[in-house]
Design an enzyme around this catalytic site. Structure first.
Site, short mmCIF file in Angstrom:
data_model
loop_
_atom_site.label_atom_id
_atom_site.label_comp_id
_atom_site.label_asym_id
_atom_site.label_seq_id
_atom_site.Cartn_x
_atom_site.Cartn_y
_atom_site.Cartn_z
CB THR A 117 41.78 113.12 -37.39
OG1 THR A 117 40.39 113.38 -37.36
CG2 THR A 117 42.01 111.76 -36.76
CE1 TYR A 129 42.30 108.61 -41.24
CE2 TYR A 129 40.24 109.44 -40.31
CZ TYR A 129 41.51 109.66 -40.80
OH TYR A 129 42.01 110.94 -40.85
CE LYS A 181 44.97 110.36 -39.99
NZ LYS A 181 45.66 111.44 -40.68
N1 USQ Z 1 27.61 113.04 -41.87
C1 USQ Z 1 26.27 113.20 -42.16
N2 USQ Z 1 25.90 113.05 -43.46
C2 USQ Z 1 26.77 112.76 -44.46
C3 USQ Z 1 28.13 112.61 -44.15
C4 USQ Z 1 28.51 112.75 -42.84
O1 USQ Z 1 25.44 113.48 -41.30
O2 USQ Z 1 26.33 112.63 -45.61
C5 USQ Z 1 28.06 113.20 -40.48
C6 USQ Z 1 28.81 112.02 -39.93
O3 USQ Z 1 27.94 111.03 -39.41
C7 USQ Z 1 29.70 112.66 -38.88
C8 USQ Z 1 29.96 114.06 -39.44
O4 USQ Z 1 28.99 114.27 -40.45
O5 USQ Z 1 29.02 112.79 -37.67
C9 USQ Z 1 31.34 114.23 -40.05
O6 USQ Z 1 31.51 113.20 -41.01
P1 USQ Z 1 32.57 113.34 -42.20
O7 USQ Z 1 32.34 112.19 -43.12
O8 USQ Z 1 32.54 114.71 -42.76
O9 USQ Z 1 33.95 113.24 -41.42
P2 USQ Z 1 34.73 112.01 -40.79
O10 USQ Z 1 34.17 110.69 -41.14
O11 USQ Z 1 34.88 112.29 -39.33
O12 USQ Z 1 36.16 112.10 -41.48
C10 USQ Z 1 36.65 113.29 -42.11
C11 USQ Z 1 37.82 112.88 -43.00
C12 USQ Z 1 38.95 112.37 -42.13
C13 USQ Z 1 39.30 113.40 -41.06
C14 USQ Z 1 38.06 113.77 -40.26
C15 USQ Z 1 38.27 114.87 -39.27
O13 USQ Z 1 37.41 111.88 -43.93
O14 USQ Z 1 40.08 112.09 -42.95
O15 USQ Z 1 40.27 112.87 -40.20
O16 USQ Z 1 37.04 114.24 -41.16
S1 USQ Z 1 37.30 114.65 -37.80
O17 USQ Z 1 35.90 114.44 -38.19
O18 USQ Z 1 37.45 115.80 -36.98
O19 USQ Z 1 37.80 113.45 -37.16
#
Ligand code: USQ
Length: 382
Positions: free
Chosen positions: A144, A181, A185
């Site tokens: 990730t 999580y 990774k």
């Molecule tokens: N966010 C909001 N509002 C929401 C949901 C999320 O502002 O309703 C924000 C979060 O705070 C964060 C960003 O959007 O700053 C991304 O959050 P996300 O929930 O879309 O992504 P994340 O928790 O990072 O995890 C997801 C997948 C995970 C993958 C990752 C890729 O669940 O399996 O590894 O995306 S990455 O984000 O590049 O690490």
């Protein structure tokens, strides 16, 4: 090729299995329904009801004439995984079999322990099963972009040349994740790198950003083949949540200041990237790391785009900044290199207004399934 897909019931695992089978590969999927069970335990069921894996494989075979073998089993149980790897003898193993939710891993001790045991256990077992039974097999591991965190310098593709006191060495890029999580990774990557350099395995670690989208070429054949699409605070990712919120008529939940920037990609591009990685196996003894996303957005930009397109379609979309349940920088530098997959031939599906409109239309067909109680954050770690 003979391809074993671990985590084949997941949001990405099942579409990957259909894509590979449609291309004529011999595909076996393995899954123990961990995420389905966790979603049920946390009241985070997907938007669209999903048949079980055997049923999905049966429907896919009836529609396409292509077979997908199904094994229900736990990759964190070495004897179970070892038997599948030995008997199927894959040439490529695609490893998605991990608890994928940051919020789930931050919910409490039990969830953290389950994430830690499952994710590290599965990766460790994959390494050993391949090393013992199919040492030439190409391991394609889903990492990730969150492994890198949000450093104040450009994010390179996996490695960084460091010059220190007149000497130089290439190291894994420094990583500092924001959830347990994402930290599992990081540890996976370290494990893989140790075994690659020690035993000459061949591994591609795909550092993927948040994925969005509801459908792929193969899932379009039959609605029962759609990926499991979550919109709750635990398993739903930002774009997918905003699409559902726009359709449900509740404000889009921007966490905090909304300057959090990530690299996003369409689910159709996940399939392309995994295929490209598979078609270009790395040499033995090499760990190839590719940053897997197509465009960078801040949360505010995503909310603005989805609300603009939704309002043009007659929805009443509003945006609301809510207290951020996560501990993360809300305004930061972010510039991640992602040329490796483009060089291999990736042709991105960008998030155009038309793409957003078609995703909103798809969600609208399931409007009656939306449970707005699943939308507000239930897990906090700030
Ligand atoms: N966010 C909001 N509002 C929401 C949901 C999320 O502002 O309703 C924000 C979060 O705070 C964060 C960003 O959007 O700053 C991304 O959050 P996300 O929930 O879309 O992504 P994340 O928790 O990072 O995890 C997801 C997948 C995970 C993958 C990752 C890729 O669940 O399996 O590894 O995306 S990455 O984000 O590049 O690490």
């Amino acid at each position: 090729m003979k391809i074993l897909i671990l985590g084949g019931d997941g949001y990405l695992g099942w579409p990957t299995a259909m894509d590979m089978a449609a291309k004529g590969h011999e595909v076996c999927v393995m899954d123990n329904y961990l995420r389905r069970n966790m979603a049920q335990e946390t009241c985070s069921e997907a938007l669209i009801p999903m048949p079980n894996l055997h049923e999905r494989a049966r429907i896919f075979a009836a529609e396409s004439g292509k077979t997908i073998d199904v094994v229900i089993g736990d990759c964190a149980d070495y004897r179970v995984l070892e038997r599948v790897v030995r008997d199927f003898a894959p040439e490529a193993l695609i490893h998605y079999a991990e608890q994928p939710s940051g919020p789930y891993s931050m919910r409490g001790f039990d969830e953290a322990k389950r994430t830690f045991d499952n994710n590290l256990g599965a990766t460790f077992n994959v390494i050993w099963a391949v090393k013992e039974h199919v040492p030439d097999c190409h391991i394609i591991k889903l990492g990730t972009m969150g492994e890198y965190g949000t450093p104040n310098i450009d994010i390179e593709e996996g490695w960084l040349n460091v010059e220190h006191k007149g000497r130089q060495q290439k190291f894994l890029y420094p990583r500092q994740a924001g959830t347990l999580y994402h930290t599992t990774k990081v540890l996976d990557t370290d494990l893989l790198w140790f075994y690659v350099r020690t035993y000459g395995l061949r591994v591609t670690d795909l550092m993927q950003g948040p994925v969005y989208g509801l459908s792929t070429e193969q899932s379009d054949i039959n609605q029962q083949l759609l990926p499991n699409f979550h919109y709750d605070d635990i398993f739903g990712t930002a774009v997918n949540r905003f699409l559902v919120q726009a359709v449900a008529g509740v404000p889009l939940t921007v966490y905090g200041k909304g300057g959090q920037t990530r690299g996003y990609l369409n689910i159709r591009d996940t399939l392309q990237c995994v295929s490209l990685a598979m078609e270009t196996p790395v040499e033995k003894g090499k760990l190839r790391i590719l940053n897997q996303f197509t465009e960078q957005f801040s949360v505010n930009e995503l909310a603005e785009r989805i609300s603009r397109v939704g309002n043009a379609m007659g929805l009443n979309v509003t945006v609301e900044s809510i207290d951020n349940p996560r501990k993360e920088p809300e305004e930061h530098y972010y510039n991640a290199i992602h040329s490796g997959l483009l060089d291999l031939g990736l042709e991105p599906h960008y998030m155009t207004d038309d793409v957003i409109a078609s995703m909103l239309e798809q969600v609208m067909t399931y409007r009656d399934h939306i449970d707005v109680r699943k939308i507000m954050p239930r897990v906090r770690w700030k």
